[in-house]
Design a protein around this motif. Sequence first.
Motif, PDB file in Angstrom:
ATOM      1  N   PRO A  52       0.815  -1.223   0.000  1.00  0.00           N
ATOM      2  CA  PRO A  52       0.000   0.000   0.000  1.00  0.00           C
ATOM      3  C   PRO A  52       0.847   1.272   0.000  1.00  0.00           C
ATOM      4  CG  PRO A  52      -0.051  -1.030   2.146  1.00  0.00           C
ATOM      5  CD  PRO A  52       0.640  -1.988   1.233  1.00  0.00           C
ATOM      6  N   LYS A  53       2.026   1.200   0.597  1.00  0.00           N
ATOM      7  CA  LYS A  53       2.913   2.364   0.575  1.00  0.00           C
ATOM      8  C   LYS A  53       3.282   2.707  -0.871  1.00  0.00           C
ATOM      9  CE  LYS A  53       7.523   3.839   1.905  1.00  0.00           C
ATOM     10  NZ  LYS A  53       8.849   3.353   2.220  1.00  0.00           N
ATOM     11  N   ALA A  54       3.519   1.695  -1.692  1.00  0.00           N
ATOM     12  CA  ALA A  54       3.861   1.916  -3.096  1.00  0.00           C
ATOM     13  C   ALA A  54       2.681   2.531  -3.854  1.00  0.00           C
ATOM     14  CB  ALA A  54       4.284   0.601  -3.751  1.00  0.00           C
ATOM     15  N   TRP A  55       1.482   2.025  -3.598  1.00  0.00           N
ATOM     16  CA  TRP A  55       0.294   2.575  -4.265  1.00  0.00           C
ATOM     17  C   TRP A  55       0.079   4.031  -3.871  1.00  0.00           C
ATOM     18  CZ3 TRP A  55      -2.647   0.591  -8.109  1.00  0.00           C
ATOM     19  CH2 TRP A  55      -2.437  -0.752  -8.425  1.00  0.00           C
ATOM     20  N   LEU A  56       0.215   4.311  -2.579  1.00  0.00           N
ATOM     21  CA  LEU A  56       0.035   5.697  -2.124  1.00  0.00           C
ATOM     22  C   LEU A  56       1.087   6.614  -2.731  1.00  0.00           C
ATOM     23  CD1 LEU A  56      -0.802   5.141   1.637  1.00  0.00           C
ATOM     24  CD2 LEU A  56      -2.341   5.994  -0.127  1.00  0.00           C
ATOM     25  N   ALA A  57       2.337   6.152  -2.777  1.00  0.00           N
ATOM     26  CA  ALA A  57       3.404   6.962  -3.357  1.00  0.00           C
ATOM     27  C   ALA A  57       3.168   7.201  -4.848  1.00  0.00           C
ATOM     28  CB  ALA A  57       4.756   6.295  -3.133  1.00  0.00           C
ATOM     29  N   ALA A  58       2.717   6.175  -5.560  1.00  0.00           N
ATOM     30  CA  ALA A  58       2.475   6.320  -6.997  1.00  0.00           C
ATOM     31  C   ALA A  58       1.335   7.296  -7.273  1.00  0.00           C
ATOM     32  CB  ALA A  58       2.176   4.953  -7.623  1.00  0.00           C
ATOM     33  N   VAL A  59       0.232   7.118  -6.565  1.00  0.00           N
ATOM     34  CA  VAL A  59      -0.932   7.994  -6.784  1.00  0.00           C
ATOM     35  C   VAL A  59      -0.631   9.416  -6.324  1.00  0.00           C
ATOM     36  CG1 VAL A  59      -3.329   8.409  -6.122  1.00  0.00           C
ATOM     37  CG2 VAL A  59      -2.600   6.099  -6.728  1.00  0.00           C
ATOM     38  N   ALA A  60      -0.028   9.553  -5.140  1.00  0.00           N
ATOM     39  CA  ALA A  60       0.275  10.893  -4.624  1.00  0.00           C
ATOM     40  C   ALA A  60       1.315  11.589  -5.490  1.00  0.00           C
ATOM     41  CB  ALA A  60       0.773  10.801  -3.179  1.00  0.00           C
ATOM     42  N   GLY A  61       2.339  10.868  -5.889  1.00  0.00           N
ATOM     43  CA  GLY A  61       3.389  11.460  -6.724  1.00  0.00           C
ATOM     44  C   GLY A  61       2.870  11.908  -8.075  1.00  0.00           C
ATOM     45  N   MET A  62       2.102  11.050  -8.702  1.00  0.00           N
ATOM     46  CA  MET A  62       1.545  11.426 -10.006  1.00  0.00           C
ATOM     47  C   MET A  62       0.555  12.580  -9.857  1.00  0.00           C
ATOM     48  SD  MET A  62       2.811  10.059 -12.602  1.00  0.00           S
ATOM     49  CE  MET A  62       4.048   8.821 -12.899  1.00  0.00           C
ATOM     50  N   GLY A  63      -0.232  12.558  -8.794  1.00  0.00           N
ATOM     51  CA  GLY A  63      -1.179  13.650  -8.564  1.00  0.00           C
ATOM     52  C   GLY A  63      -0.481  14.971  -8.310  1.00  0.00           C
ATOM     53  N   ALA A  64       0.637  14.929  -7.606  1.00  0.00           N
ATOM     54  CA  ALA A  64       1.347  16.159  -7.249  1.00  0.00           C
ATOM     55  C   ALA A  64       2.173  16.721  -8.402  1.00  0.00           C
ATOM     56  CB  ALA A  64       2.263  15.906  -6.051  1.00  0.00           C
ATOM     57  N   PHE A  65       2.795  15.839  -9.181  1.00  0.00           N
ATOM     58  CA  PHE A  65       3.753  16.326 -10.169  1.00  0.00           C
ATOM     59  C   PHE A  65       3.312  16.192 -11.615  1.00  0.00           C
ATOM     60  CE2 PHE A  65       6.328  15.016  -6.469  1.00  0.00           C
ATOM     61  CZ  PHE A  65       6.832  16.255  -6.145  1.00  0.00           C
ATOM     62  N   VAL A  66       2.365  15.304 -11.883  1.00  0.00           N
ATOM     63  CA  VAL A  66       2.003  15.041 -13.274  1.00  0.00           C
ATOM     64  C   VAL A  66       0.488  14.997 -13.447  1.00  0.00           C
ATOM     65  CG1 VAL A  66       2.627  13.683 -15.300  1.00  0.00           C
ATOM     66  CG2 VAL A  66       4.075  13.581 -13.314  1.00  0.00           C
ATOM     67  N   ALA A  67      -0.214  15.849 -12.740  1.00  0.00           N
ATOM     68  CA  ALA A  67      -1.672  15.872 -12.837  1.00  0.00           C
ATOM     69  C   ALA A  67      -2.127  16.167 -14.258  1.00  0.00           C
ATOM     70  CB  ALA A  67      -2.254  16.896 -11.870  1.00  0.00           C
ATOM     71  N   SER A  68      -1.291  16.852 -15.022  1.00  0.00           N
ATOM     72  CA  SER A  68      -1.641  17.196 -16.411  1.00  0.00           C
ATOM     73  C   SER A  68      -1.636  15.967 -17.315  1.00  0.00           C
ATOM     74  CB  SER A  68      -0.643  18.216 -16.962  1.00  0.00           C
ATOM     75  OG  SER A  68       0.658  17.639 -17.045  1.00  0.00           O
ATOM     76  N   GLY A  69      -0.957  14.908 -16.894  1.00  0.00           N
ATOM     77  CA  GLY A  69      -0.878  13.698 -17.712  1.00  0.00           C
ATOM     78  C   GLY A  69       0.128  13.803 -18.843  1.00  0.00           C
ATOM     79  N   GLU A  70       0.990  14.807 -18.799  1.00  0.00           N
ATOM     80  CA  GLU A  70       1.984  15.017 -19.850  1.00  0.00           C
ATOM     81  C   GLU A  70       2.970  13.846 -19.859  1.00  0.00           C
ATOM     82  OE1 GLU A  70       5.550  18.128 -20.877  1.00  0.00           O
ATOM     83  OE2 GLU A  70       3.845  18.863 -19.703  1.00  0.00           O
ATOM     84  N   ALA A  71       3.047  13.158 -20.990  1.00  0.00           N
ATOM     85  CA  ALA A  71       3.846  11.935 -21.105  1.00  0.00           C
ATOM     86  C   ALA A  71       5.317  12.149 -20.773  1.00  0.00           C
ATOM     87  CB  ALA A  71       3.698  11.335 -22.491  1.00  0.00           C
ATOM     88  N   SER A  72       5.902  13.252 -21.216  1.00  0.00           N
ATOM     89  CA  SER A  72       7.329  13.471 -20.964  1.00  0.00           C
ATOM     90  C   SER A  72       7.603  13.623 -19.464  1.00  0.00           C
ATOM     91  CB  SER A  72       7.847  14.690 -21.729  1.00  0.00           C
ATOM     92  OG  SER A  72       7.209  15.867 -21.283  1.00  0.00           O
ATOM     93  N   LEU A  73       6.680  14.247 -18.732  1.00  0.00           N
ATOM     94  CA  LEU A  73       6.847  14.376 -17.280  1.00  0.00           C
ATOM     95  C   LEU A  73       6.675  13.026 -16.580  1.00  0.00           C
ATOM     96  CD1 LEU A  73       5.153  17.730 -16.177  1.00  0.00           C
ATOM     97  CD2 LEU A  73       7.547  17.079 -15.981  1.00  0.00           C
ATOM     98  N   ILE A  74       5.740  12.223 -17.069  1.00  0.00           N
ATOM     99  CA  ILE A  74       5.540  10.882 -16.492  1.00  0.00           C
ATOM    100  C   ILE A  74       6.819  10.065 -16.643  1.00  0.00           C
ATOM    101  CG2 ILE A  74       4.295   8.684 -16.730  1.00  0.00           C
ATOM    102  CD1 ILE A  74       1.807  10.376 -17.518  1.00  0.00           C
ATOM    103  N   TRP A  75       7.410  10.083 -17.834  1.00  0.00           N
ATOM    104  CA  TRP A  75       8.637   9.319 -18.072  1.00  0.00           C
ATOM    105  C   TRP A  75       9.810   9.868 -17.261  1.00  0.00           C
ATOM    106  CZ3 TRP A  75       8.555   4.631 -19.829  1.00  0.00           C
ATOM    107  CH2 TRP A  75       7.514   4.227 -20.670  1.00  0.00           C
ATOM    108  N   SER A  76       9.894  11.196 -17.145  1.00  0.00           N
ATOM    109  CA  SER A  76      10.963  11.799 -16.334  1.00  0.00           C
ATOM    110  C   SER A  76      10.834  11.382 -14.873  1.00  0.00           C
ATOM    111  CB  SER A  76      10.904  13.332 -16.428  1.00  0.00           C
ATOM    112  OG  SER A  76      11.170  13.752 -17.731  1.00  0.00           O
TER     113      SER A  76
END
Length: 196
Positions: free
Chosen positions: A118-142
């Motif tokens: 669950p720590k991994a799921w929370l980190a993945a969802v929180a991290g993506m929500g905080a830094f890549v909410a736009s869904g921009e592919a280049s930011l996701i890969w970075s």
Amino acid sequence: MSVLISMAAFALAASISPGPVNIVALSSGRQFGLGPSLNHVLGATVGFVVLLLFTGFGLHEVLKQWPLLTDLIRWGGMAFLLYLAWKLAADNGRIDVDGATTLQPSFINGAIMQWLNPKAWLAAVAGMGAFVASGEASLIWSFALIYFVACYVSVACWAYAGAFLNRYLHNPSRIRLFNRCMAVMLSGCAVSLLWF
């Protein structure tokens, strides 16, 4: 550039803090040494980065649609952690010279642990929500690349710490005590899933 530094700080903080994957890395390092434990480290890193990429490219939307999947992951994670805790607690503390009867750390177990963590799921969802909410592919890969480095180094540090501790755990009674402490910590991680 500042967003990449923020991503790196987040990835490091989330990866190096105690959790089930790191506890298993510590125990693996103690039992098998750093070299063999790097299989677990690499598996955990790849498993998390794949989870992070899936989350970034839309998996979190699937989980919102079907919350039962989240419950299945949580209960599966609890069962897996309790199984690992039982294996540690049941260990007799004898050092197995040929390693024939002991399960070696593996890439696949490291990867599976992340998907049930669950720590991994929370980190993945929180991290993506905080830094890549736009869904921009280049930011996701970075973010995934940054996380790969931070996660690998962090989990490897836990495995190294276990290998270092092995210098002080030469008799079966100390090894049993160490393994039972790790089992209690893993059980605590499993029980904490009841509140997620």
